[in-house]
Design a protein around this motif. Structure first.
Motif, PDB file in Angstrom:
ATOM      1  N   LEU A 129       0.556   4.008  -2.915  1.00 44.03           N
ATOM      2  CA  LEU A 129       0.042   5.355  -2.606  1.00 44.03           C
ATOM      3  C   LEU A 129       1.045   6.430  -3.037  1.00 44.03           C
ATOM      4  O   LEU A 129       0.674   7.476  -3.621  1.00 44.03           O
ATOM      5  CB  LEU A 129      -0.235   5.457  -1.105  1.00 44.03           C
ATOM      6  N   ALA A 130       2.338   6.202  -2.798  1.00 46.46           N
ATOM      7  CA  ALA A 130       3.361   7.169  -3.210  1.00 46.46           C
ATOM      8  C   ALA A 130       3.409   7.319  -4.718  1.00 46.46           C
ATOM      9  O   ALA A 130       3.524   8.433  -5.273  1.00 46.46           O
ATOM     10  CB  ALA A 130       4.728   6.733  -2.676  1.00 46.46           C
ATOM     11  N   LEU A 138       8.818  11.942   0.021  1.00 47.65           N
ATOM     12  CA  LEU A 138       7.675  11.032  -0.161  1.00 47.65           C
ATOM     13  C   LEU A 138       8.152   9.607  -0.432  1.00 47.65           C
ATOM     14  O   LEU A 138       7.620   8.638   0.120  1.00 47.65           O
ATOM     15  CB  LEU A 138       6.803  11.544  -1.308  1.00 47.65           C
ATOM     16  N   VAL A 170       9.548   8.142   2.849  1.00 51.99           N
ATOM     17  CA  VAL A 170       8.473   7.724   3.764  1.00 51.99           C
ATOM     18  C   VAL A 170       7.822   6.426   3.297  1.00 51.99           C
ATOM     19  O   VAL A 170       7.549   5.502   4.082  1.00 51.99           O
ATOM     20  CB  VAL A 170       7.438   8.842   3.920  1.00 51.99           C
ATOM     21  N   ALA A 171       7.585   6.326   1.985  1.00 46.58           N
ATOM     22  CA  ALA A 171       6.977   5.107   1.429  1.00 46.58           C
ATOM     23  C   ALA A 171       7.886   3.909   1.644  1.00 46.58           C
ATOM     24  O   ALA A 171       7.441   2.795   1.982  1.00 46.58           O
ATOM     25  CB  ALA A 171       6.672   5.309  -0.056  1.00 46.58           C
ATOM     26  N   LEU A 183       7.839   2.949   5.410  1.00 46.19           N
ATOM     27  CA  LEU A 183       6.578   2.260   5.739  1.00 46.19           C
ATOM     28  C   LEU A 183       6.547   0.848   5.144  1.00 46.19           C
ATOM     29  O   LEU A 183       6.081  -0.104   5.768  1.00 46.19           O
ATOM     30  CB  LEU A 183       5.392   3.076   5.249  1.00 46.19           C
ATOM     31  N   THR A 184       7.049   0.728   3.928  1.00 43.77           N
ATOM     32  CA  THR A 184       7.058  -0.598   3.282  1.00 43.77           C
ATOM     33  C   THR A 184       7.954  -1.564   4.051  1.00 43.77           C
ATOM     34  O   THR A 184       7.601  -2.731   4.277  1.00 43.77           O
ATOM     35  CB  THR A 184       7.537  -0.471   1.838  1.00 43.77           C
ATOM     36  N   ALA A 234       0.804  -1.230   0.000  1.00 40.61           N
ATOM     37  CA  ALA A 234       0.000   0.000   0.000  1.00 40.61           C
ATOM     38  C   ALA A 234       0.843   1.289   0.000  1.00 40.61           C
ATOM     39  O   ALA A 234       0.564   2.232  -0.776  1.00 40.61           O
ATOM     40  CB  ALA A 234      -0.963  -0.022   1.180  1.00 40.61           C
ATOM     41  N   PRO A 235       1.896   1.483   0.854  1.00 39.76           N
ATOM     42  CA  PRO A 235       2.678   2.736   0.822  1.00 39.76           C
ATOM     43  C   PRO A 235       3.298   3.011  -0.529  1.00 39.76           C
ATOM     44  O   PRO A 235       3.289   4.156  -1.011  1.00 39.76           O
ATOM     45  CB  PRO A 235       3.735   2.504   1.909  1.00 39.76           C
ATOM     46  N   ALA A 236       3.868   2.012  -1.149  1.00 40.68           N
ATOM     47  CA  ALA A 236       4.503   2.229  -2.456  1.00 40.68           C
ATOM     48  C   ALA A 236       3.469   2.604  -3.505  1.00 40.68           C
ATOM     49  O   ALA A 236       3.687   3.514  -4.334  1.00 40.68           O
ATOM     50  CB  ALA A 236       5.255   0.954  -2.869  1.00 40.68           C
TER      51      ALA A 236
END
Length: 439
Positions: free
Chosen positions: A21-22, A40, A43-44, A47-48, A17-19
């Motif tokens: 979304l980024a 960004l 952060v992705a 989170l990943t 999801a983070p990747a």
């Protein structure tokens, strides 16, 4: 979809999801400054990585638990159980059930092995188990005593080194004279092939039949001596007493007037007891000198009819139940003697009627003698030589009948009648010739 698979799928989507979304933000609203784009992406990435570690622990740790349970089963520890409420609940349930089954089977195996060990220990027969190379792998205490050596010295030796190779090469069931380190004599030797774990082996069982025969012979002699001693004492005691009385009477001076009558009665007692002792010894001779039967084809119908015509008693009627021909191989004289003994016993016990019949029962030819007397006495010694329940009986009739029948591969039984009427049923059976043969 199983719970664990749903959990893996949901976790994998969350990791991505983070990747996603980024990437979506960079495509739809790209930041004007490059620094923001890098922030960004960082952060992705963080989170990943965090979600990947979280997902790894969620997937791997239950597998570690499952691996531990399987490792315990592989090592033979069936006491561990897994918690069935986790994500691998169905698998853990199956493993727990497998562990319970394996634990139960191990307990049954250990109990069976313990029982087998106790049984082998209690056996008088020597038992040896060899592997495919004829190396000794198992032996009971009787085998150890037979070879007269310690277990640590015998295990691992070959059959040739133990002196047993010749027995394994012989017939699978034989009785032979052999000398072992611990004992010599006549032995029954049996051996057979074994297979365990995909490998062959041999089982050897040795039984000392000489010792068994000696024990039976000793017991038979003890029983015979008790009977002989009892009967001889019964005759010699009154003879000795009466002889002493007559000697005292003869020494009196003057002789009493009735001395002739006293001497006559005393000598009569001595004669009667001497005659009884002679009859007893004659009966014993009949049992001891019974020859082997000279077998010829005969029809039992003729044998039974001949015996029934003999004047065994005047106050008792002996009737025959007519039947068809029944062929056997036997000695006519001996079978007639056996049947005479059975019919005479029935006549002496009957109230007035004796019935004789013959019939085929499968592969047996049976002769049955039925009387209407009080029935057989409650004793287990009816076929013991010289045992009798009749006053003046010799005690050899039933014993001789059974000896004759067993010499013909048959037997004799005495029981109460099976038709509900009072009386006894004596049955003599022999192997019957096949139906339709006459010679």
């Amino acid at each position: 979809m199983p719970r664990f698979e749903r959990r893996v799928l949901a976790g994998s989507l969350l990791v991505a999801a983070p990747a996603l979304l980024a990437a979506l933000l960079l495509v739809l609203r790209p930041p004007a400054e490059a620094a923001l784009r890098w922030v960004l992406l960082a952060v992705a990435a963080i989170l990943t990585i965090a979600l990947t570690r979280w997902q790894y622990r969620r997937v791997v740790f239950p597998l570690y638990t499952l691996s531990g349970l399987l490792e315990a089963l592989r090592e033979g520890d069936y006491s561990l159980r897994g918690v069935q409420g986790g994500v691998l609940g169905d698998v853990v349930y199956d493993i727990n059930a497998l562990a319970e089954r394996l634990q139960k089977e191990r307990l049954e195996f250990e109990e069976s092995a313990h029982l087998l060990g106790k049984t082998l220990t209690a056996l008088d027969s020597a038992v040896f188990v060899f592997d495919e190379a004829l190396t000794l792998r198992l032996m009971n205490p009787a085998g150890q005593r037979l070879l007269d050596a310690g277990r640590h010295r015998l295990f691992g030796l070959g059959a040739a080194e133990l002196g047993l190779a010749g027995l394994l090469d012989g017939p699978p069931d034989q009785v032979a004279l052999h000398a072992f380190p611990g004992r010599s004599g006549r032995f029954q030797v049996r051996h057979a092939a074994l297979r365990s774990g995909g490998r062959g082996g041999r089982l050897l069982v040795i039984n000392d039949v000489g010792r068994v025969l000696r024990e039976e012979e000793r017991a038979a002699w003890q029983r015979l001596l008790r009977v002989l001693g009892h009967e001889v004492n019964n005759s010699l005691a009154p003879i000795q007493s009466m002889a002493g009385t007559l000697a005292t009477l003869a020494a009196r001076e003057p002789l009493p007037e009735d001395w002739r009558e006293d001497f006559r009665k005393g000598l009569e007692v001595i004669g009667n007891r001497a005659g009884a002792l002679a009859r007893f010894l004659t009966g014993y001779g009949k049992l001891a000198r019974l020859p082997s039967p000279q077998r010829t084809p005969l029809d039992l119908r003729d044998v039974v009819a001949k015996v029934a015509r003999l004047p065994l008693a005047h106050a008792c009627e002996v009737t025959l139940e007519e039947g068809g021909p029944l062929m056997v191989d036997g000695d006519a004289d001996q079978l007639e003697q056996a049947l005479i003994n059975l019919v005479r016993n029935a006549v002496e016990a009957a109230e007035g009627h004796v019935r004789v019949r013959w019939r085929r029962q499968g592969e047996r030819a049976s002769i049955e003698v039925l009387d209407d007397g009080p029935g057989p006495p409650p004793s287990e010694n009816l076929f013991v030589p010289f045992f009798t329940t009749k006053p003046g009986g010799s005690g050899i009739g039933l014993a001789l009948a059974r000896q004759i029948a067993e010499a013909h591969d048959g037997g004799v039984a005495l029981s109460a009648r099976d038709d509900g009427k009072p009386g006894a049923l004596a049955c003599l059976w022999l192997p019957a010739r096949p139906a339709g043969t006459s010679s």
